[in-house]
Design a protein around this motif. Structure first.
Motif, PDB file in Angstrom:
ATOM      1  N   VAL A 330       5.339   0.489  11.693  1.00 43.92           N
ATOM      2  CA  VAL A 330       3.905   0.517  12.010  1.00 43.92           C
ATOM      3  C   VAL A 330       3.172   1.527  11.135  1.00 43.92           C
ATOM      4  O   VAL A 330       2.108   1.242  10.573  1.00 43.92           O
ATOM      5  N   GLN A 331       3.749   2.708  10.984  1.00 44.87           N
ATOM      6  CA  GLN A 331       3.087   3.740  10.194  1.00 44.87           C
ATOM      7  C   GLN A 331       3.103   3.415   8.697  1.00 44.87           C
ATOM      8  O   GLN A 331       2.134   3.711   7.984  1.00 44.87           O
ATOM      9  N   LEU A 332       4.174   2.806   8.215  1.00 46.68           N
ATOM     10  CA  LEU A 332       4.179   2.365   6.821  1.00 46.68           C
ATOM     11  C   LEU A 332       3.070   1.348   6.578  1.00 46.68           C
ATOM     12  O   LEU A 332       2.401   1.365   5.532  1.00 46.68           O
ATOM     13  N   TYR A 333       2.867   0.472   7.551  1.00 49.39           N
ATOM     14  CA  TYR A 333       1.787  -0.513   7.449  1.00 49.39           C
ATOM     15  C   TYR A 333       0.423   0.177   7.472  1.00 49.39           C
ATOM     16  O   TYR A 333      -0.471  -0.153   6.683  1.00 49.39           O
ATOM     17  N   PHE A 337      -3.936   1.258   4.610  1.00 55.98           N
ATOM     18  CA  PHE A 337      -5.376   1.261   4.871  1.00 55.98           C
ATOM     19  C   PHE A 337      -6.018   2.625   4.591  1.00 55.98           C
ATOM     20  O   PHE A 337      -7.148   2.870   4.989  1.00 55.98           O
ATOM     21  N   ARG A 338      -5.293   3.496   3.927  1.00 54.16           N
ATOM     22  CA  ARG A 338      -5.821   4.825   3.624  1.00 54.16           C
ATOM     23  C   ARG A 338      -5.673   5.133   2.136  1.00 54.16           C
ATOM     24  O   ARG A 338      -4.887   4.493   1.431  1.00 54.16           O
ATOM     25  N   SER A 339      -6.439   6.102   1.696  1.00 57.08           N
ATOM     26  CA  SER A 339      -6.276   6.613   0.331  1.00 57.08           C
ATOM     27  C   SER A 339      -5.616   7.978   0.401  1.00 57.08           C
ATOM     28  O   SER A 339      -5.778   8.706   1.387  1.00 57.08           O
ATOM     29  N   LEU A 387       6.549  10.065   6.442  1.00 60.05           N
ATOM     30  CA  LEU A 387       5.303   9.660   7.077  1.00 60.05           C
ATOM     31  C   LEU A 387       4.473  10.862   7.510  1.00 60.05           C
ATOM     32  O   LEU A 387       3.238  10.823   7.473  1.00 60.05           O
ATOM     33  N   HIS A 388       5.132  11.936   7.908  1.00 62.98           N
ATOM     34  CA  HIS A 388       4.420  13.160   8.270  1.00 62.98           C
ATOM     35  C   HIS A 388       3.730  13.764   7.042  1.00 62.98           C
ATOM     36  O   HIS A 388       2.571  14.194   7.111  1.00 62.98           O
ATOM     37  N   MET A 389       4.437  13.784   5.911  1.00 65.68           N
ATOM     38  CA  MET A 389       3.834  14.280   4.673  1.00 65.68           C
ATOM     39  C   MET A 389       2.639  13.425   4.262  1.00 65.68           C
ATOM     40  O   MET A 389       1.604  13.933   3.823  1.00 65.68           O
ATOM     41  N   ALA A 390       2.791  12.100   4.397  1.00 64.01           N
ATOM     42  CA  ALA A 390       1.708  11.198   4.011  1.00 64.01           C
ATOM     43  C   ALA A 390       0.478  11.400   4.878  1.00 64.01           C
ATOM     44  O   ALA A 390      -0.660  11.428   4.378  1.00 64.01           O
ATOM     45  N   ALA A 391       0.672  11.555   6.177  1.00 66.14           N
ATOM     46  CA  ALA A 391      -0.462  11.738   7.092  1.00 66.14           C
ATOM     47  C   ALA A 391      -1.243  13.000   6.752  1.00 66.14           C
ATOM     48  O   ALA A 391      -2.476  13.034   6.834  1.00 66.14           O
ATOM     49  N   SER A 394      -3.533  12.428   3.329  1.00 66.89           N
ATOM     50  CA  SER A 394      -4.537  11.377   3.175  1.00 66.89           C
ATOM     51  C   SER A 394      -5.913  11.987   2.952  1.00 66.89           C
ATOM     52  O   SER A 394      -6.128  13.183   3.157  1.00 66.89           O
ATOM     53  N   ALA A 395      -6.846  11.148   2.507  1.00 64.43           N
ATOM     54  CA  ALA A 395      -8.202  11.638   2.225  1.00 64.43           C
ATOM     55  C   ALA A 395      -8.818  12.272   3.456  1.00 64.43           C
ATOM     56  O   ALA A 395      -9.551  13.268   3.365  1.00 64.43           O
ATOM     57  N   ARG A 396      -8.552  11.706   4.617  1.00 64.32           N
ATOM     58  CA  ARG A 396      -8.985  12.289   5.893  1.00 64.32           C
ATOM     59  C   ARG A 396      -7.725  12.520   6.739  1.00 64.32           C
ATOM     60  O   ARG A 396      -7.303  11.630   7.484  1.00 64.32           O
ATOM     61  N   PRO A 397      -7.092  13.669   6.593  1.00 64.09           N
ATOM     62  CA  PRO A 397      -5.820  13.919   7.283  1.00 64.09           C
ATOM     63  C   PRO A 397      -5.901  13.606   8.781  1.00 64.09           C
ATOM     64  O   PRO A 397      -6.733  14.154   9.506  1.00 64.09           O
TER      65      PRO A 397
END
Length: 430
Positions: A330-333, A337-339, A387-391, A394-397
């Motif tokens: 789910v989180q990979l998906y 939708f984010r930059s 996924l934690h690093m990616a979150a 993101s442009a809006r953490p």
């Protein structure tokens, strides 16, 4: 560095490679030292405020509760203590992985360690299997193949691995994972012409996959490649790859190409699944028959990690086990939708390969009971850390997923659908 050393010992078993080291608690010493240095980081990540934004970690940690309840519901206190101790050791590695993989450089170092050690171990097995060098620590398996018209039984030689990957199907699972990671490094354009050196390990891994004669491994490789195709070219590309794969399967022949559930191996596994579901009576449906109890009701383990978890840990524990992979996907998906202007480009490039790694591992687990072993939680820990690093980058953490009522309902529905699907499949083919 200690975490990398711990991980290396999972694939290259020092005591098997060097008999003089037999009996030395190398793994325990390394993981104990790593745990000591990681205590502050562990304390910072164990609060509910943090865990509710990391549902993969929450599901894995809650599995310890599910394992305890599977025995407590039968008033089996001795089993509860033994099971909690056994699975607790697995959780230690998972937790260390999550808190220490906290930056792209550490992520890449970990991936390189896992890939290199896996390739070395698998290459040793391939070399031994083909009689080029005789490694005393590697012994292969003469497995049942068929019975001819005169009643003569024939066997087929299947390649085995080191340590926890001695089963040919386990080794095939590792080969698929190593193949995905090797492809990740092969596609690293920043390395220039040097990246093509990864072609040699990839060819060796393909040879090793066929040497295992593992049907589950071949299906896992197909699932991993189709997942990469989805990320690279969309669903049309994945469908094309699937059609080409089926055509190749039709002409390949041999044990791996035989997917008939009515043959001896397929039929026996479906029977094991039916015995497990039969043992999951109404009184045990919630918390299961007990951790480690599947062989007592079926004679063997389930050879399907999800059915194994549902039967031993009930709907509660089985849903948590499935939920860890569910939330990872789910989180990979959601990442799509984010930059990510603040995320390392190389780390962001790993996203499709993480999806392929998870898809291949889950497909392998459909024919293996590996719901309590370290490698499974290594894959989940890698996903949770990434996924934690990616979150955060993101442009809006913001969290990619939050444990709340809507998410709990989605997980319950998805888990229920999987449970019913597995049950109906078993009833139809048993």
């Amino acid at each position: 560095m200690l975490l990398l050393a711990v991980t290396a010992t999972l694939f290259l078993r020092p005591a098997e490679l060097f008999q003089a080291l037999d009996g030395l608690p190398i793994y325990e010493a390394l993981i104990g030292g790593c745990l000591l240095f990681s205590i502050p980081a562990l304390q910072a990540r164990c609060s509910w405020k943090t865990l509710k934004f990391q549902p993969v970690i929450l599901c894995v940690l809650a599995l310890l509760l599910a394992i305890g309840l599977s025995h407590a519901s039968h008033a089996y206190i001795g089993g509860l203590v033994e099971a909690a101790t056994s699975f607790g050791k697995v959780l230690v590695y998972f937790a260390l992985l999550v808190v220490n993989l906290n930056s792209p450089p550490r992520l890449r170092a970990f991936l390189l360690t896992v890939t290199t050690c896996s390739v070395i171990a698998i290459t040793m097995c391939v070399v031994d299997f083909h009689g080029l060098i005789d490694f005393q620590c590697v012994e292969h398996l003469a497995d049942f193949d068929s019975v001819d018209d005169e009643g003569e039984v024939s066997h087929i030689l299947r390649m085995r691995g080191l340590g926890i990957f001695q089963d040919p199907n386990d080794l095939a699972m590792l080969i698929v994972a190593a193949g995905v990671l090797s492809t990740y490094f092969l596609m690293d354009k920043a390395q220039g012409i040097l990246r093509f050196a990864w072609v040699i390990p990839i060819i060796t891994l393909w040879i090793g996959l066929f040497d295992t004669r593992s049907r589950g491994g071949l299906l896992a490789a197909g699932a991993a490649m189709m997942t990469l195709a989805v990320f690279w070219g969309g669903f049309k590309m994945a469908i094309l790859c699937g059609v080409l794969g089926l055509c190749a399967l039709a002409v390949m022949g041999g044990r791996q190409a035989n997917l008939d559930l009515n043959d001896s191996t397929g039929g026996e596994r479906v029977q094991l699944w039916r015995d497990g579901f039969d043992a999951l009576k109404s009184s045990d449906i919630l918390f299961g028959i007990g951790y480690g109890g599947y062989p007592d009701v079926a004679g063997l383990v389930a050879h399907n990690s999800f059915i194994h978890a549902y039967v031993e840990l009930g709907i509660f524990g089985g849903t948590l086990f499935f939920g860890a992979f569910f939330f990872a996907f789910v989180q990979l998906y959601q990442m799509g939708f984010r930059s990510y202007p603040n995320f390392d480009r190389e780390a962001l490039r790993f996203r499709p390969y993480l999806g392929a790694l998870l898809a291949g591992w889950c497909t392998s687990m459909l024919s293996l009971s590996r719901c309590y072993v370290v490698p499974t939680y290594m894959v989940l820990g890698l996903a949770a850390a990434y996924l934690h690093m990616a979150a955060r980058s993101s442009a809006r953490p913001a969290p990619l997923a939050t444990w709340n009522t809507p998410q709990a309902l989605r997980l319950t529905f998805a888990s229920g659908a999987l449970f019913v699907g597995l049950y109906l499949f078993t009833v139809m083919f048993a």
